[in-house]
Design an enzyme around this catalytic site. Structure first.
Site, PDB file in Angstrom:
ATOM      1  N   SER A 259       0.926  -1.286  -0.047  1.00  0.00           N
ATOM      2  CA  SER A 259       0.027  -0.112  -0.079  1.00  0.00           C
ATOM      3  C   SER A 259       0.829   1.225   0.128  1.00  0.00           C
ATOM      4  O   SER A 259       2.126   1.216   0.432  1.00  0.00           O
ATOM      5  CB  SER A 259      -0.993  -0.034   1.279  1.00  0.00           C
ATOM      6  OG  SER A 259      -0.026   0.154   2.313  1.00  0.00           O
ATOM      7  N   LYS A 260       0.112   2.275  -0.388  1.00  0.00           N
ATOM      8  CA  LYS A 260       1.041   3.532  -0.635  1.00  0.00           C
ATOM      9  C   LYS A 260       1.677   4.030   0.639  1.00  0.00           C
ATOM     10  O   LYS A 260       2.825   4.784   0.795  1.00  0.00           O
ATOM     11  CB  LYS A 260      -0.115   4.562  -1.000  1.00  0.00           C
ATOM     12  CG  LYS A 260      -0.647   4.794  -2.408  1.00  0.00           C
ATOM     13  CD  LYS A 260      -1.383   5.570  -2.704  1.00  0.00           C
ATOM     14  CE  LYS A 260      -2.645   5.141  -3.651  1.00  0.00           C
ATOM     15  NZ  LYS A 260      -3.709   6.009  -3.577  1.00  0.00           N
ATOM     16  N   ARG A 261       1.144   3.542   1.729  1.00  0.00           N
ATOM     17  CA  ARG A 261       1.569   4.245   3.076  1.00  0.00           C
ATOM     18  C   ARG A 261       3.108   3.469   3.304  1.00  0.00           C
ATOM     19  O   ARG A 261       3.934   4.141   3.791  1.00  0.00           O
ATOM     20  CB  ARG A 261       0.711   4.048   4.303  1.00  0.00           C
ATOM     21  CG  ARG A 261      -0.018   5.164   4.514  1.00  0.00           C
ATOM     22  CD  ARG A 261      -1.327   4.988   5.595  1.00  0.00           C
ATOM     23  NE  ARG A 261      -2.071   3.963   5.328  1.00  0.00           N
ATOM     24  CZ  ARG A 261      -2.285   2.835   5.744  1.00  0.00           C
ATOM     25  NH1 ARG A 261      -1.774   2.704   7.010  1.00  0.00           N
ATOM     26  NH2 ARG A 261      -3.205   1.963   5.266  1.00  0.00           N
ATOM     27  N   LYS A 262       3.133   2.260   2.873  1.00  0.00           N
ATOM     28  CA  LYS A 262       4.330   1.620   3.430  1.00  0.00           C
ATOM     29  C   LYS A 262       5.318   1.371   2.263  1.00  0.00           C
ATOM     30  O   LYS A 262       6.591   1.254   2.440  1.00  0.00           O
ATOM     31  CB  LYS A 262       4.056   0.306   3.863  1.00  0.00           C
ATOM     32  CG  LYS A 262       3.081   0.254   4.871  1.00  0.00           C
ATOM     33  CD  LYS A 262       3.284  -0.515   6.204  1.00  0.00           C
ATOM     34  CE  LYS A 262       2.452  -0.143   7.315  1.00  0.00           C
ATOM     35  NZ  LYS A 262       1.327  -1.174   7.369  1.00  0.00           N
ATOM     36  N   VAL A 265       3.849   2.977  -4.532  1.00  0.00           N
ATOM     37  CA  VAL A 265       3.305   2.081  -5.245  1.00  0.00           C
ATOM     38  C   VAL A 265       3.081   2.350  -6.935  1.00  0.00           C
ATOM     39  O   VAL A 265       2.841   1.443  -7.752  1.00  0.00           O
ATOM     40  CB  VAL A 265       1.811   1.892  -4.949  1.00  0.00           C
ATOM     41  CG1 VAL A 265       1.672   1.282  -3.341  1.00  0.00           C
ATOM     42  CG2 VAL A 265       0.955   3.223  -4.878  1.00  0.00           C
TER      43      VAL A 265
END
Ligand code: GLU
Length: 471
Positions: A259-262, A265
């Site tokens: 996901s974008k947070r980790k 992407v």
């Protein structure tokens, strides 16, 4: 014409939806496997744009997706921008086709018109949740509406739904996961055609995969639960079913869905960061698959020759940026000087401005320290003045003065002499190399310093020290 007993030519596809700012790295993985599979069997790799979700549609996304796929070298044989024998390859331009097939299904009695209002559907859902039941449509319109044609003529809004038969086992073979069976009671009477005349994903994908003669559907694991609906549709139309394979979904190091947070992407982020397309593809290839000889670095050509869908492991592989950067470094290390020069100069304006003489001398030093192409500018800051921005404390200024005195005495400006002098100043002041780095480059580490200063030249090295001492 194909003879009956001739095996069908392999045709794979990816149907990205233009709903984000670029192609997701997970979809690039799917694209790689589809491309590889098609190439392996001398087949065709097709791109179709699934732009039927008008609410999530994003202007410009299609162009970006296509340009990213090309930037990674996954050339496709048919697609919205290049056309092909089954054009158009953009679903929004095929609406009449879906409508015709949805009506065919009504005539066959496997689909029906539904006029239920949003309010009724919301209420139904709330009730089912309250009663702890599976939330799905209750076939009200199938059972009660007798005058559908009249209501349509009166311009009443409707959708077309698939009539999913109850108590049936739906089975399909997955080339990676084996046989998968789903109980039809788990499946909702899926909307096939929406009230705006657009097909849903399920109708669009089945109609197009059939018309475009797709032989192998290879997609991410998240679509497994949709596949029984597609199987029902293939059966309802009386069409031959393509084979299915569901790839594992890529995970963050903590095993959550990428996901974008980790992790970044969007595929183009990796290129902008200076990770080489071939390194990204090599890295993706190894997610869920291993080289028979345990090799980690191999070309796309080699991957194509060795790859088998059956060898893909279905468990979610971890996408690890550190490992990817390491892999990129291996590509940088094994590049020839000519290749290296071209890739850096293509990447960085500062590299293009650097005189060739300096650049060529720096190549071996750079190769030993660069992980990504974007490291170039930081590592060469002494050469282009980007290092002047940091501030220095009194102690550092005093060391700069000392360094000046020592280095100005050097007669033959060679790295071994420079090294001895740096070492002397370091041990006298009980400081470590990071301070010396900072004084010269503004960074705490970088290219091997004595060699770098040799290339920079005595005059420039000394004037840097004067600048620092005066700051
Ligand atoms: N439009 C879907 C996606 O964006 C395609 C799924 C499929 O391959 O059938 O991933």
């Amino acid at each position: 014409m194909l003879q009956k007993d001739q095996p069908q030519a392999v045709r794979t596809r990816i149907p990205p939806s233009p709903t984000g700012q670029d192609i997701h790295i997970g979809n690039l993985y799917t694209a790689l496997i589809n491309y590889t599979f098609a190439k392996k069997y001398k087949g065709k790799f097709i791109i179709r744009i699934e732009d039927t979700d008008r609410e999530r549609f994003q202007e410009g996304a299609e162009k970006k997706i296509l340009s990213s796929i090309k930037a990674f070298g996954l050339d496709y044989d048919e697609g919205p921008d290049i056309g092909g024998p089954f054009a158009p390859y953009r679903q929004s331009e095929r609406l009449a086709i879906y409508k015709k097939y949805a009506k065919d299904l009504i005539e066959k009695g496997v689909a029906y018109y539904c006029f239920c209002s949003k309010e009724r559907l919301v209420k139904l859902r709330e009730m089912q949740i309250k009663e702890n039941k599976k939330t799905k449509y209750d076939k009200y319109c199938l059972l009660n509406v007798k005058n559908a044609n009249e209501r349509i003529e009166k311009k009443e809004s409707y959708v077309i739904r698939l009539n999913v038969p109850p108590n049936k086992k739906i089975t399909f073979d997955d080339k990676i996961r084996g046989e998968i069976t789903i109980d039809s009671n788990e499946i909702d009477d899926q909307v096939l055609l929406k009230s705006d005349g657009y097909p849903t994903y399920h109708l669009g994908v089945v109609v197009d995969d059939h018309l475009m003669e797709i032989t192998d559907i290879i997609r991410a694991e998240e679509w497994i639960s949709s596949t029984p609906k597609h199987v029902l549709l293939f059966q309802a139309f009386g069409w031959e079913q393509p084979s299915f394979a569901h790839l594992p979904i890529l995970r963050n190091p903590d095993k959550s869905k990428l996901s974008k947070r980790k992790n970044p992407v969007w595929a183009s982020w990796y290129l902008e960061e200076g990770i080489l397309p071939e390194a990204v593809l090599n890295y993706l290839a190894l997610l869920g698959w291993s080289h028979p000889e345990g090799k980690e670095i191999f070309s796309l050509q080699e991957f194509i020759s060795l790859f088998k869908l059956e060898d893909v492991k279905p468990v979610g592989p971890v996408f690890d940026l550190t490992k990817l950067k390491w892999m990129n470094q291996q590509y940088i290390l094994k590049s020839t000087d000519g290749q290296f020069k071209k890739m850096i100069k293509d990447f960085s304006a500062i590299a293009r401005e650097m005189p060739d003489e300096t650049f060529l001398k720096l190549i071996p030093l750079l190769k030993s320290r660069m992980e990504t192409l974007s490291d170039f500018e930081k590592l060469t800051s002494v050469f282009h003045g980007k290092s002047n921005l940091v501030s220095f404390d009194e102690k550092e200024k005093q060391i700069a003065t000392e360094l000046y005195q020592k280095l100005s005495e050097i007669k033959t400006w060679k790295h071994d002499m420079i090294f001895l002098n740096l070492k002397e100043v370091m041990s006298k002041n009980k400081i470590r190399m990071n301070i010396i780095y900072k004084i010269f480059t503004g960074e705490e580490r970088g290219l091997p310093l004595p060699e770098t200063l040799e290339i920079l030249g005595k005059e420039k090295s000394l004037s840097r020290l004067i600048e620092v001492a005066k700051k």
